[in-house]
Design a protein around this motif. Structure first.
Motif, PDB file in Angstrom:
ATOM      1  N   ALA A 481      19.052  87.694  78.327  1.00 12.29           N
ATOM      2  CA  ALA A 481      19.414  86.276  78.302  1.00 12.29           C
ATOM      3  C   ALA A 481      20.920  86.069  78.170  1.00 12.29           C
ATOM      4  O   ALA A 481      21.514  85.254  78.889  1.00 12.29           O
ATOM      5  N   ASP A 482      21.557  86.801  77.244  1.00 11.47           N
ATOM      6  CA  ASP A 482      22.996  86.623  77.048  1.00 11.47           C
ATOM      7  C   ASP A 482      23.787  87.121  78.253  1.00 11.47           C
ATOM      8  O   ASP A 482      24.822  86.535  78.612  1.00 11.47           O
ATOM      9  N   LEU A 483      23.316  88.199  78.869  1.00 14.23           N
ATOM     10  CA  LEU A 483      24.009  88.664  80.072  1.00 14.23           C
ATOM     11  C   LEU A 483      23.826  87.662  81.211  1.00 14.23           C
ATOM     12  O   LEU A 483      24.780  87.366  81.946  1.00 14.23           O
ATOM     13  N   ALA A 484      22.628  87.126  81.378  1.00 13.62           N
ATOM     14  CA  ALA A 484      22.430  86.105  82.411  1.00 13.62           C
ATOM     15  C   ALA A 484      23.339  84.907  82.171  1.00 13.62           C
ATOM     16  O   ALA A 484      23.957  84.381  83.107  1.00 13.62           O
ATOM     17  N   GLU A 485      23.438  84.468  80.921  1.00 17.56           N
ATOM     18  CA  GLU A 485      24.341  83.360  80.575  1.00 17.56           C
ATOM     19  C   GLU A 485      25.782  83.688  80.954  1.00 17.56           C
ATOM     20  O   GLU A 485      26.500  82.870  81.539  1.00 17.56           O
ATOM     21  N   ALA A 550      17.609  82.554  76.215  1.00 20.94           N
ATOM     22  CA  ALA A 550      16.867  82.510  77.476  1.00 20.94           C
ATOM     23  C   ALA A 550      16.727  81.075  77.968  1.00 20.94           C
ATOM     24  O   ALA A 550      16.891  80.798  79.166  1.00 20.94           O
ATOM     25  N   ALA A 551      16.446  80.155  77.056  1.00 25.04           N
ATOM     26  CA  ALA A 551      16.320  78.748  77.447  1.00 25.04           C
ATOM     27  C   ALA A 551      17.612  78.241  78.073  1.00 25.04           C
ATOM     28  O   ALA A 551      17.592  77.528  79.091  1.00 25.04           O
ATOM     29  N   HIS A 566      12.002  77.357  86.554  1.00 28.15           N
ATOM     30  CA  HIS A 566      12.976  77.739  85.533  1.00 28.15           C
ATOM     31  C   HIS A 566      13.228  76.590  84.555  1.00 28.15           C
ATOM     32  O   HIS A 566      13.361  76.814  83.347  1.00 28.15           O
ATOM     33  N   ARG A 567      13.281  75.380  85.061  1.00 25.73           N
ATOM     34  CA  ARG A 567      13.482  74.221  84.189  1.00 25.73           C
ATOM     35  C   ARG A 567      12.309  74.080  83.211  1.00 25.73           C
ATOM     36  O   ARG A 567      12.509  73.854  82.015  1.00 25.73           O
ATOM     37  N   GLU A 568      11.109  74.210  83.707  1.00 28.39           N
ATOM     38  CA  GLU A 568       9.932  74.064  82.854  1.00 28.39           C
ATOM     39  C   GLU A 568       9.869  75.172  81.806  1.00 28.39           C
ATOM     40  O   GLU A 568       9.483  74.924  80.653  1.00 28.39           O
ATOM     41  N   ALA A 569      10.254  76.389  82.180  1.00 34.27           N
ATOM     42  CA  ALA A 569      10.268  77.485  81.212  1.00 34.27           C
ATOM     43  C   ALA A 569      11.302  77.230  80.124  1.00 34.27           C
ATOM     44  O   ALA A 569      11.061  77.496  78.940  1.00 34.27           O
ATOM     45  N   ALA A 570      12.462  76.696  80.513  1.00 39.27           N
ATOM     46  CA  ALA A 570      13.490  76.371  79.528  1.00 39.27           C
ATOM     47  C   ALA A 570      12.993  75.306  78.564  1.00 39.27           C
ATOM     48  O   ALA A 570      13.168  75.420  77.343  1.00 39.27           O
ATOM     49  N   GLU A 571      12.390  74.262  79.084  1.00 39.16           N
ATOM     50  CA  GLU A 571      11.912  73.171  78.239  1.00 39.16           C
ATOM     51  C   GLU A 571      10.811  73.641  77.292  1.00 39.16           C
ATOM     52  O   GLU A 571      10.778  73.252  76.116  1.00 39.16           O
ATOM     53  N   LYS A 583      14.701  69.941  59.244  1.00 33.52           N
ATOM     54  CA  LYS A 583      14.971  70.595  57.972  1.00 33.52           C
ATOM     55  C   LYS A 583      15.728  71.910  58.101  1.00 33.52           C
ATOM     56  O   LYS A 583      16.321  72.374  57.128  1.00 33.52           O
ATOM     57  N   HIS A 584      15.696  72.510  59.282  1.00 34.79           N
ATOM     58  CA  HIS A 584      16.270  73.844  59.427  1.00 34.79           C
ATOM     59  C   HIS A 584      17.197  73.920  60.639  1.00 34.79           C
ATOM     60  O   HIS A 584      17.210  74.914  61.358  1.00 34.79           O
ATOM     61  N   ALA A 585      17.982  72.881  60.848  1.00 34.41           N
ATOM     62  CA  ALA A 585      18.837  72.821  62.035  1.00 34.41           C
ATOM     63  C   ALA A 585      19.844  73.960  62.081  1.00 34.41           C
ATOM     64  O   ALA A 585      20.243  74.398  63.166  1.00 34.41           O
ATOM     65  N   ARG A 586      20.262  74.472  60.929  1.00 30.27           N
ATOM     66  CA  ARG A 586      21.249  75.563  60.908  1.00 30.27           C
ATOM     67  C   ARG A 586      20.719  76.812  61.591  1.00 30.27           C
ATOM     68  O   ARG A 586      21.499  77.660  62.026  1.00 30.27           O
ATOM     69  N   PHE A 587      19.400  76.960  61.661  1.00 31.99           N
ATOM     70  CA  PHE A 587      18.803  78.148  62.261  1.00 31.99           C
ATOM     71  C   PHE A 587      18.374  77.911  63.706  1.00 31.99           C
ATOM     72  O   PHE A 587      17.686  78.738  64.289  1.00 31.99           O
ATOM     73  N   ALA A 588      18.802  76.788  64.258  1.00 33.97           N
ATOM     74  CA  ALA A 588      18.456  76.457  65.642  1.00 33.97           C
ATOM     75  C   ALA A 588      19.668  75.931  66.394  1.00 33.97           C
ATOM     76  O   ALA A 588      19.525  75.164  67.348  1.00 33.97           O
ATOM     77  N   GLY A 589      20.858  76.364  66.000  1.00 30.89           N
ATOM     78  CA  GLY A 589      22.078  75.809  66.587  1.00 30.89           C
ATOM     79  C   GLY A 589      22.147  75.967  68.092  1.00 30.89           C
ATOM     80  O   GLY A 589      22.479  75.015  68.814  1.00 30.89           O
ATOM     81  N   TRP A 590      21.840  77.182  68.579  1.00 31.34           N
ATOM     82  CA  TRP A 590      21.935  77.366  70.031  1.00 31.34           C
ATOM     83  C   TRP A 590      20.825  76.613  70.747  1.00 31.34           C
ATOM     84  O   TRP A 590      21.042  76.047  71.823  1.00 31.34           O
TER      85      TRP A 590
END
Length: 682
Positions: A481-485, A550-551, A566-571, A583-590
Motif C-alpha cells: 500500500a505505501d509503495l503504491a501510494e 491501502a484505502a 477500486h473506489r468501492e474497495a477504498a470506501e 473516541k479514538h481519532a488519534r489511532f485513525a489519522g491516516w
C-alpha cells in the motif's frame, strides 16, 4: 552455535557474536525445540532500540546468562522490522497478558509457537529468575503451561475484528476534530501527556480538513501564498479554525523543540517529556518521511516560512544521512553512540564555547537554550525563536555541525524496507516538485527504481533488501500500500507512466490476496507463512495502518482511472474510521485523511501538453500547489490514453490545457495557471 552471522538484518548481526545460541525465525528453530522438548525463547527488537541494547549488554553478552538460555531453551532472535507479522501476533499476546507492550519483547512459547509467558525488558537479575521459573514450570507443570498457551491462542483468535461502519461523512470528520481537540495540549502542542510521539497522520488529516474548508490564514511571518497570490488576511471558517490551530501549534512546537535536530535536520522518534525538549534520540525513516510530507503540505496550505525551512532541511538530511549506495533509504539511525544514548547530539556550554569562542558561544548558548536540559549538565539544542542575525546563525550552525561531525556517529540500520521507502518516495517527490528541487525528485525516482527492480518478484513484493541483495521476507500489506501510494505520487510529479502501471499491479495484489471478505484487509497475504494468528490491525501506529494506506492508494488510483472497483474497495476499508472517529481519532489519522479526500471528491486534474513546454510546466505546478485533499494529477501529451483520466483530453487551440474533474465529470478546460487556480478553489 550462534546462527546469525549470515543474517541480512543489521539488528540480528548485532547479536551474531553473543554467546547465546541464537536461531533466526524459521522451521529450524521450531524443529529443534520439538527435538529437545524445550520451550522457545523469542526475543524481538530492532537495531535502533535503546533498551534492546541495554538487555543485550546485560544479558545476551553475559556468559552465565547465555549458558542458562542455551541449556533450557531454543533461542530465536527476530527483527521486528523484517518480520512485522511475527512481531504483531506476539505483541498482541504481550499486550493481552501484561496490559502493555514495547521492545525488546521477550516471549516464551511452546515448540508450536504458542506464547505462554511474555514481557518486555528484564534486568539481568530478574531475567535469571524468570529463566529458572519458566524452565521449572515447563518440566514440573507441563500440562499447565500447554493449557495456558492454548488458552491465549484461543482467546486471541476469538477476538472479533474491529467493527466497520458506513463510509465516513463530513459529520464524521467534524466529530473526529472534536475528538482530537479533547486530548490536544493547547499550551505545548501534540496530544495527550508525555511521552509524545509525532502525530504525523493526525496532522495530515487536520491540514486536509482545513483545506477542505478553504482555509486562508491571515498573513504574519509567512511567505506569499503557495499558489502565488497575495495573503488576503481573511479569517478562516470557524469550523476549520480549531483543526488548523491544532496542526500549526503542534508542527511549530516540534520544529522548535529538541525532538528536531536543529543542526542537521530530521526528527527523533519521540519526546520523553510533554514539551518536545528531550527526545528518544533514534531517527527513523518512517517518521521523517511522514513529517517531511506534512511540513511540505503545511507550507502549501499556508506559506509558513518555518514549514519551508523544516521541510527542506529534513529532505536534505534524508539524502545526506539515509540514502544507501543503491539509491534506497536506510531504516534508522541508532539512539546511542559509544554506548551512551544521545551522546552524538547533546552539548555542554563549555563544548560550545570551545568551538565558537566566548562571544559567539554565549550567543549560541542563549539561542539554543543550553541550560542543562539533558544529563550531566548537557543540553539538547532547541530553537524557540528565530535568530535575529541570520548570517551569524548560519556561521554558528555550520561550525557546530562541523565539530559534531568529528564525534563517533550513531550506527545506521541500512536495510531498505519497502513500505518506508514508499513513504519516502511520496514525500521527496512532492517536496521536490513544490520547492523546485529536481534533486529531491530524482532521489524519489532512484528509490522507486530500486524497489521496482530489486523488491518486486512478478506480482509479489519482498519487504527488505540490504547491500543490493533482496531478503526473502514477503511483503506485508503496508509494503504494497505505501509503495503504491509513493508510486502514484511520483507519477503525478513526473508524468512517467511506468509508476502508475506499477502501482496498479501492486493494488491488484492487495485486492486479490489481502482482502478479508468483509471490506477490510489482513496484514499478510493469503499464502503467507501461517502463524498462530493471521494479523489484522486497521489502526495506525507509528506508520499508517496497512488498511488505511491501502484505502488511500485505492482511492487515488480510482480517481485516475474511474475504476468503481477500486473506489468501492477504498470506501469499504474506511468503514472502520466511522467507528474510531468519535473516541479514538488519534489511532485513525491516516484513515481520516483518506476519508477527507473521499468526502471532497477527490479533485482530479488532467494536464495535457508537451513535456518540457513552459506552459505545460506552469499548469502542472499550479495543479500540484493546490491543497485540495487527496488531489490527483495526471500529466501527459495530447492523445495519451495510458492513464484513463487523460483519455480524450487535448490541447485548446493548440495550447496546453488543464481539466479539473470530480468522479471523471470535468469542467471546461483552462489554459492559464490563474484560471486553473480559480477552478481548483471554486
Amino acid at each position: 552455535m550462534n546462527r546469525l552471522k549470515d543474517a541480512t538484518s543489521p539488528y540480528l548481526l548485532q547479536h551474531a557474536d553473543n554467546p547465546v545460541d541464537w536461531f533466526e525465525w524459521g522451521e529450524e528453530a521450531f524443529a529443534e525445540a520439538r527435538r529437545r522438548d524445550v520451550p522457545l525463547l523469542i526475543s524481538v527488537g530492532y537495531s535502533a532500540c535503546h533498551w534492546c541494547h541495554v538487555m543485550a549488554h546485560e544479558s545476551f553478552e553475559d556468559e552465565a546468562t547465555a549458558a542458562m538460555m542455551n541449556e533450557r531453551f531454543v533461542n530465536v532472535k527476530v527483527d521486528r522490522e523484517e518480520r512485522p507479522d511475527v512481531d504483531a501476533v506476539y505483541m498482541a499476546a504481550t499486550q493481552a497478558m501484561t496490559g502493555q507492550g514495547g521492545w525488546p519483547m521477550t516471549v516464551f512459547a511452546t515448540p508450536e509457537g504458542h506464547p505462554f509467558y511474555t514481557g518486555t525488558y528484564f534486568p539481568r537479575p530478574h531475567f535469571h529468575r524468570l529463566l529458572a521459573g519458566v524452565s521449572n514450570a515447563w518440566t514440573g507443570d507441563r500440562d499447565g503451561v500447554l493449557e495456558q498457551g492454548s488458552k491465549i491462542v484461543e482467546a486471541l483468535n476469538e477476538r472479533t475484528a474491529l467493527p466497520s461502519g458506513p463510509l465516513p461523512t463530513a459529520g464524521t470528520l467534524a466529530q473526529a476534530v472534536e475528538s482530537l481537540s479533547r486530548s490536544f495540549d493547547a499550551e505545548r502542542g501534540g496530544f495527550g501527556e508525555a511521552p509524545k510521539f509525532p502525530p504525523s497522520m493526525a496532522l495530515e488529516f487536520l491540514l486536509r480538513y482545513g483545506a477542505a474548508a478553504e482555509l486562508r490564514p491571515a498573513s504574519g511571518g509567512r511567505e506569499p501564498r503557495a499558489d502565488g497570490g497575495p495573503r488576503t488576511g481573511e479569517e478562516p471558517r470557524t469550523d476549520a479554525a480549531p483543526a488548523m490551530s491544532m496542526a500549526e501549534r503542534t508542527l511549530e512546537a516540534m520544529a522548535r523543540g529538541g525532538i528536531y535536530d536543529q543542526l542537521a535536520g530530521g526528527f527523533a522518534r519521540y519526546s520523553v517529556d510533554a514539551d518536545w525538549v528531550v527526545p528518544h534520540f533514534e531517527k527513523m525513516l518512517y517518521d521523517n518521511a511522514l513529517l517531511l510530507r506534512v511540513y511540505t503540505h503545511w507550507w502549501r496550505s499556508t506559506g509558513s516560512v518555518l514549514a519551508r525551512r523544516v521541510a527542506l532541511e529534513t529532505a536534505d538530511w534524508l539524502l545526506a544521512e539515509m540514502r544507501t549506495p543503491e539509491g534506497g533509504f536506510a531504516s534508522a539511525l541508532d539512539a546511542d553512540s559509544e554506548g551512551v544514548e544521545g551522546r552524538f547530539y547533546v552539548w555542554t556550554p563549555e563544548e560550545i564555547r570551545d568551538v565558537l569562542g566566548e562571544e559567539d558561544g554565549a550567543w549560541a548558548i542563549d539561542l539554543f537554550e543550553v541550560t542543562g536540559t539533558f544529563e550531566h549538565g548537557s543540553s539538547v539544542l532547541q530553537l524557540l525563536s528565530d535568530p535575529d542575525d541570520a548570517e551569524r546563525f548560519a556561521r554558528v550552525r555550520a561550525a557546530l555541525l562541523a565539530a559534531r561531525a568529528q564525534r563517533v556517529r550513531p550506527g545506521r540500520d541500512d536495510k531498505v524496507v519497502a513500505a518506508w521507502n514508499g513513504l519516502a518516495v511520496a514525500a521527496l517527490a512532492e517536496t521536490g516538485a513544490l520547492f523546485d528541487r529536481p534533486d529531491l525528485v530524482e532521489a524519489a525516482r532512484g528509490a522507486a527504481t530500486l524497489l521496482d527492480e530489486l523488491h518486486l518478484d512478478g506480482d509479489r513484493l519482498l519487504r527488505t533488501s540490504r547491500d543490493g541483495r533482496a531478503g526473502d521476507n514477503a511483503g506485508v500489506l503496508e509494503d504494497y500500500a505505501d509503495l503504491a501510494e509513493g508510486l502514484l505520487s511520483l507519477y503525478g510529479v513526473t508524468g512517467e507512466v511506468r509508476w502508475f502501471d506499477r502501482a496498479g499491479a501492486l493494488l491488484e495484489t492487495v485486492l486479490d490476496r489481502f482482502a478479508d471478505g468483509s471490506g477490510g484487509f489482513f496484514d499478510t497475504a493469503d499464502d503467507a507463512e501461517r502463524l498462530f494468528q493471521r494479523p489484522q490491525d486497521p489502526t495506525d501506529n507509528a506508520t499508517p495502518s496497512g488498511q488505511f494506506a491501502a484505502a488511500g492508494a485505492l482511492l487515488s488510483y480510482a480517481a485516475l482511472t474511474g475504476s468503481a472497483r477500486h473506489r468501492e474497495a477504498a470506501e469499504a476499508a474506511l468503514g472502520t474510521v466511522t467507528v474510531l472517529a468519535g473516541k479514538h481519532a488519534r489511532f485513525a489519522g491516516w484513515g481520516l485523511a483518506v476519508a477527507q479526500a473521499a468526502v471532497s471528491g477527490p479533485v482530479e486534474v488532467a494536464v495535457v501538453g508537451a513535456p518540457g513546454d513552459p506552459a505545460t510546466s506552469a499548469l502542472h505546478r499550479a495543479a500540484l500547489l493546490s491543497p485540495a485533499p487527496g488531489l490527483v494529477v495526471a500529466l501527459g501529451e495530447p492523445g495519451s490514453a495510458e492513464v484513463p483520466l487523460l483519455e480524450g483530453r487535448g490541447l485548446v487551440e493548440g495550447v496546453p490545457a488543464a481539466y479539473v474533474c470530480r468522479g471523471f465529470a470535468c469542467r471546461m478546460p483552462v489554459t492559464t495557471p490563474a484560471a486553473l487556480r480559480a477552478e481548483l478553489t471554486s
